[in-house]
Design an enzyme around this catalytic site. Structure first.
Site, PDB file in Angstrom:
ATOM      1  CG  ASP A  72      -7.861 -48.174  30.235  1.00 53.10           C
ATOM      2  OD1 ASP A  72      -7.554 -47.812  31.374  1.00 53.10           O
ATOM      3  OD2 ASP A  72      -7.816 -47.439  29.222  1.00 53.10           O
TER       4      ASP A  72
HETATM    5  N1  URA Z   1      -3.609 -45.292  28.302  1.00 54.00           N
HETATM    6  C1  URA Z   1      -4.894 -45.631  28.194  1.00 54.00           C
HETATM    7  O1  URA Z   1      -5.707 -44.858  27.703  1.00 54.00           O
HETATM    8  N2  URA Z   1      -5.275 -46.842  28.618  1.00 54.00           N
HETATM    9  C2  URA Z   1      -4.407 -47.753  29.151  1.00 54.00           C
HETATM   10  O2  URA Z   1      -4.812 -48.862  29.516  1.00 54.00           O
HETATM   11  C3  URA Z   1      -3.079 -47.370  29.249  1.00 54.00           C
HETATM   12  C4  URA Z   1      -2.683 -46.136  28.825  1.00 54.00           C
END
Ligand code: URA
Length: 245
Positions: free
Chosen positions: A102
């Site tokens: 993310d």
């Molecule tokens: N889990 C998440 O919530 N975000 C990420 O970027 C990777 C794994």
């Protein structure tokens, strides 16, 4: 493959522009000898304007992603591709991210133009463990590790429960969650499912790899033995998961 075509595939410009680079004697060997288009060459020995070439075809790059950067080739900037030479976006094939983090997650991100390897590392059939350092808004209650390890935790909107995951306490109030899937927002959603809010998330490990020696915003090309270890780890994780079913 001719040198001009090779350079064009690495993103040094259209074929004609690469032919001009070569004709202009901007492409040389490490010892300074001028390279011509028909000459045999080895990737590691080629210099363009004195600089070594970008990673060779099939390379795997480990990037230390800062918070705020988006894992996409075209989205609202800043993109993870803003952290690497602009040629990487116009290579054929592109050095694609291995899965995504993310925008507000930092940490270990792999990129590769090896499509089958990328698939192997991201496909749900493979179960490579990935370790996330997690900062929570509130302290753990005590039942979370057991719930994550149960293999029965359901995330909102998903039919299948998440696979068993390992939660360990860490220094400074942080926890480490090791998961072997890659569902959308998985770590944040797993904590939400047990009543916690994640305030910071950082991927510290990907199979046998970690971020040792790679500063935030920097990257390095994995050595051949590291790529081998990554493949072997993916294969043995998949075998173990199959045996457990
Ligand atoms: N889990 C998440 O919530 N975000 C990420 O970027 C990777 C794994």
């Amino acid at each position: 493959m001719s040198l001009a075509r090779y350079l064009a595939r690495l993103g040094y410009g259209p074929r004609k522009a690469c032919e001009r680079l070569i004709a202009g004697q901007q492409v040389r060997s490490a010892s300074g000898a001028v390279l011509r288009d028909g000459d045999p060459f080895a990737h590691d020995d080629v210099r363009v304007d004195g600089a070594p070439l970008d990673p060779p075809p099939g390379a795997v790059v480990l990037l230390h992603k800062p918070v705020g950067y988006v894992c996409s080739t075209r989205d609202r900037p800043p993109l993870v591709y803003d952290l690497v030479p602009p040629r990487w976006l116009v290579r054929t094939p592109v050095l694609a991210t291995v899965g995504r983090l993310d925008a507000d997650t930092s940490g270990l991100l792999l990129l590769t133009d090896d499509g089958p390897l990328n698939h192997q590392l991201t496909s749900p059939r493979w179960h490579l463990p990935k370790g996330y350092d997690v900062t929570l808004a509130d302290p753990l209650r005590g039942d979370e590790a057991e719930r994550f390890a149960s293999g029965t935790l359901r995330l909102q909107g998903d039919d299948e429960p998440v696979r068993a995951a390992i939660l360990t306490a860490h220094d400074g109030g942080q926890v480490r969650l090791t998961i072997s899937e890659g569902r959308y927002h998985q770590v944040r959603r797993m904590f939400a499912a047990v009543g916690h809010h994640v305030t910071a998330l950082h991927r510290a490990t990907f199979g046998p790899l970690d971020l040792t020696g790679v500063n935030i915003g920097s990257w390095r090309v994995l050595a051949a033995d590291e790529v081998r270890a990554l493949r072997e780890a993916a294969q043995s994780a998949a075998r173990a998961a199959k045996g457990a079913r």
